[in-house]
Design a protein around this motif. Structure first.
Motif, PDB file in Angstrom:
ATOM      1  N   LYS A  59       0.814  -1.216   0.000  1.00 31.90           N
ATOM      2  CA  LYS A  59       0.000   0.000   0.000  1.00 31.90           C
ATOM      3  C   LYS A  59       0.845   1.263   0.000  1.00 31.90           C
ATOM      4  N   GLU A  60       2.105   1.138   0.379  1.00 34.48           N
ATOM      5  CA  GLU A  60       2.990   2.298   0.449  1.00 34.48           C
ATOM      6  C   GLU A  60       3.677   2.608  -0.883  1.00 34.48           C
ATOM      7  N   GLU A  61       3.538   1.723  -1.851  1.00 32.16           N
ATOM      8  CA  GLU A  61       4.202   1.941  -3.138  1.00 32.16           C
ATOM      9  C   GLU A  61       3.550   3.096  -3.899  1.00 32.16           C
ATOM     10  N   LEU A  62       4.352   3.751  -4.733  1.00 33.51           N
ATOM     11  CA  LEU A  62       3.875   4.908  -5.490  1.00 33.51           C
ATOM     12  C   LEU A  62       2.673   4.554  -6.353  1.00 33.51           C
ATOM     13  N   SER A  63       1.673   5.415  -6.338  1.00 36.68           N
ATOM     14  CA  SER A  63       0.511   5.239  -7.206  1.00 36.68           C
ATOM     15  C   SER A  63       0.829   5.783  -8.596  1.00 36.68           C
ATOM     16  N   ILE A  70       5.922  12.800 -10.675  1.00 36.53           N
ATOM     17  CA  ILE A  70       7.388  12.686 -10.649  1.00 36.53           C
ATOM     18  C   ILE A  70       7.968  12.761 -12.053  1.00 36.53           C
ATOM     19  N   PHE A  71       7.444  11.944 -12.960  1.00 35.14           N
ATOM     20  CA  PHE A  71       7.984  11.909 -14.323  1.00 35.14           C
ATOM     21  C   PHE A  71       7.875  13.262 -15.007  1.00 35.14           C
ATOM     22  N   SER A  72       6.809  14.000 -14.713  1.00 37.14           N
ATOM     23  CA  SER A  72       6.598  15.293 -15.382  1.00 37.14           C
ATOM     24  C   SER A  72       7.680  16.311 -15.027  1.00 37.14           C
ATOM     25  N   THR A  73       8.458  16.049 -13.974  1.00 41.56           N
ATOM     26  CA  THR A  73       9.508  16.984 -13.559  1.00 41.56           C
ATOM     27  C   THR A  73      10.915  16.509 -13.911  1.00 41.56           C
ATOM     28  N   TYR A 301       8.858   3.319  -3.204  1.00 43.20           N
ATOM     29  CA  TYR A 301       8.229   4.173  -2.211  1.00 43.20           C
ATOM     30  C   TYR A 301       8.573   5.653  -2.393  1.00 43.20           C
ATOM     31  N   GLY A 302       9.244   5.971  -3.508  1.00 43.63           N
ATOM     32  CA  GLY A 302       9.556   7.364  -3.795  1.00 43.63           C
ATOM     33  C   GLY A 302      10.928   7.823  -3.348  1.00 43.63           C
ATOM     34  N   TYR A 322       9.187  16.186  -1.136  1.00 44.47           N
ATOM     35  CA  TYR A 322       9.542  17.309  -2.012  1.00 44.47           C
ATOM     36  C   TYR A 322       8.405  17.628  -2.989  1.00 44.47           C
ATOM     37  N   ARG A 323       7.193  17.211  -2.617  1.00 41.53           N
ATOM     38  CA  ARG A 323       6.013  17.423  -3.464  1.00 41.53           C
ATOM     39  C   ARG A 323       6.236  16.877  -4.873  1.00 41.53           C
ATOM     40  N   TYR A 324       6.952  15.750  -4.961  1.00 42.60           N
ATOM     41  CA  TYR A 324       7.182  15.009  -6.201  1.00 42.60           C
ATOM     42  C   TYR A 324       8.037  15.782  -7.210  1.00 42.60           C
ATOM     43  N   ASN A 325       8.743  16.803  -6.749  1.00 43.33           N
ATOM     44  CA  ASN A 325       9.566  17.612  -7.652  1.00 43.33           C
ATOM     45  C   ASN A 325      10.992  17.066  -7.658  1.00 43.33           C
ATOM     46  N   PHE A 326      11.334  16.369  -8.718  1.00 42.34           N
ATOM     47  CA  PHE A 326      12.643  15.733  -8.805  1.00 42.34           C
ATOM     48  C   PHE A 326      13.806  16.728  -8.749  1.00 42.34           C
ATOM     49  N   PRO A 327      13.813  17.822  -9.514  1.00 43.57           N
ATOM     50  CA  PRO A 327      14.948  18.752  -9.450  1.00 43.57           C
ATOM     51  C   PRO A 327      15.212  19.290  -8.048  1.00 43.57           C
ATOM     52  N   ASP A 328      14.161  19.541  -7.268  1.00 42.53           N
ATOM     53  CA  ASP A 328      14.362  20.053  -5.908  1.00 42.53           C
ATOM     54  C   ASP A 328      15.143  19.048  -5.057  1.00 42.53           C
ATOM     55  N   LEU A 329      14.783  17.786  -5.135  1.00 41.60           N
ATOM     56  CA  LEU A 329      15.504  16.765  -4.378  1.00 41.60           C
ATOM     57  C   LEU A 329      16.901  16.544  -4.956  1.00 41.60           C
TER      58      LEU A 329
END
Length: 377
Positions: A59-63, A70-73, A301-302, A322-329
């Motif tokens: 249940k913890e895996e990414l939906s 994530i991919f959009s960033t 799990y992200g 990081y609100r799913y923002n890859f560049p920020d992380l």
């Protein structure tokens, strides 16, 4: 030519990043462990034990909605490696790959499989190929069933009776799909462990007779990702060297009979085999490692890892924070600290996926690749 024009600036930037001069930009290689669900009970991996003890982890895996964000960033990725667990156990695997094609625009998508759910794998692969043929015909798909030995010995290593027959079944079904879907590349892969390191010649000869498009092998490693750090699974450097001698001989003998692209692939493999042996013997980075710069790993799990070997132990952070923002992380302080850890030679491993990028970014190693090509003309 367009590929090279884009790649060369990235190579320069990755080198500058490793030395702390610039931010990393975007990686060229993404591995995404899409699920930790798995029906296998492999001697070399204990992901399956996690789900046996903690079934709620699913249940913890990414939906799929989270993956979309994530991919959009992330931007363009050259190679998209899908991993697991068993990737085909995700019901939305086709939708996931469609999102990758839309946002990441990879040239190659690679999926390994344990081959246990034959009908499911066949159906999902056809769905993926139909989607690619209709909307992304330039993207190549590689599906790689795992074959660690022959007959019952494979089943023993993988922990599932009858698995060997299922590998052959799905292999032939995949090969039959190529008439309709020429962008499909069918491989077989072997994890070389202490349970099969002395039988590599026998396994390789068997696989070659099957008419596989290509055959890969990787060495069994203790990885945080696989929860196997306490298990003695890796062959000794000498055992691995003896096993790999057979592959090296075959590659050098038959290399000139292949197309230029396949010769180039084999030339990289020759350099990798020697590199892996030296890493095992010396237990250090033989050439600079660009994990967390050129390559990145996304957990189910992200979590963002520099590689699957460091995995949970050296996570750069979790994208949910990081609100799913890859560049920020990717540009965070923690990510920079992990890159510094790797640059300071605090780790060393023969991880194949990362090693090929390291070879590309290391001038002496790249010269050896080119030299191997010249010798086979």
């Amino acid at each position: 030519m367009g590929y090279l024009k884009e790649l060369f600036p990235k190579m320069i930037r990755y080198r500058l990043t490793r030395n702390g001069f610039v931010s990393p930009g975007r990686p060229m290689n993404l591995t995404f462990s899409v699920t930790n669900q798995c029906q296998s009970q492999c001697k070399t991996c204990h992901i399956w034990e996690l789900y046996k003890k903690h079934s709620e982890k699913r249940k913890e895996e990414l939906s799929i909605a989270e993956i979309d964000k994530i991919f959009s960033t992330m931007g363009h990725i050259y190679i998209f490696n899908i991993s697991g667990g068993e990737p085909f156990l995700r019901d939305d695997i086709t939708e996931l790959i469609e999102l990758a094609c839309k946002y990441l625009t990879p040239g190659i998508i690679h999926i390994p499989t344990n081959a246990i759910a034959v009908n499911r794998i066949e159906k999902k692969t056809k769905n993926i190929l139909a989607m690619l043929k209709a909307d992304y015909p330039h993207i190549h798909l590689t599906v790689k069933p795992s074959l660690d030995h022959i007959k019952e010995k494979h089943d023993t290593i993988r922990g599932v009776p009858g698995n060997f027959k299922k590998v052959l079944d799905i292999f032939h079904k995949l090969k039959n799909m190529q008439a309709e879907f020429p962008q499909l590349h069918v491989e077989l892969g072997t994890v070389i462990s202490r349970w099969n390191v002395n039988d590599v010649k026998e396994i390789s000869n068997y696989i070659t007779r099957l008419g596989v498009d290509s055959y890969r092998n990787e060495i069994a490693e203790q990885r945080s990702e696989m929860f196997n750090q306490k298990n003695h699974i890796t062959p000794s450097a000498d055992e691995y060297e003896r096993a790999i001698d057979y592959f090296v001989h075959n590659i050098k003998t038959n290399m000139k009979n292949h197309s230029y692209f396949n010769r180039l692939t084999h030339a990289f493999r020759l350099v990798y085999y020697d590199l892996a042996i030296q890493i095992l013997k010396q237990n250090k980075q033989v050439i600079p490692c660009y994990a967390g710069i050129s390559n990145v790993h996304l957990s189910p799990y992200g979590d963002i890892w520099p590689c699957c070997t460091l995995g949970y132990e050296k996570s750069m952070g979790n994208l949910r924070n990081y609100r799913y923002n890859f560049p920020d992380l990717w540009n965070s302080a923690e990510a920079k600290n992990i890159r510094k850890y790797i640059k300071n030679n605090k780790c060393a491993c023969p991880l194949a996926n990362q090693a090929y990028s390291n070879i590309l970014l290391n001038t002496p190693s790249l010269v050896r690749v080119l030299f191997s090509l010249i010798l086979t003309k």
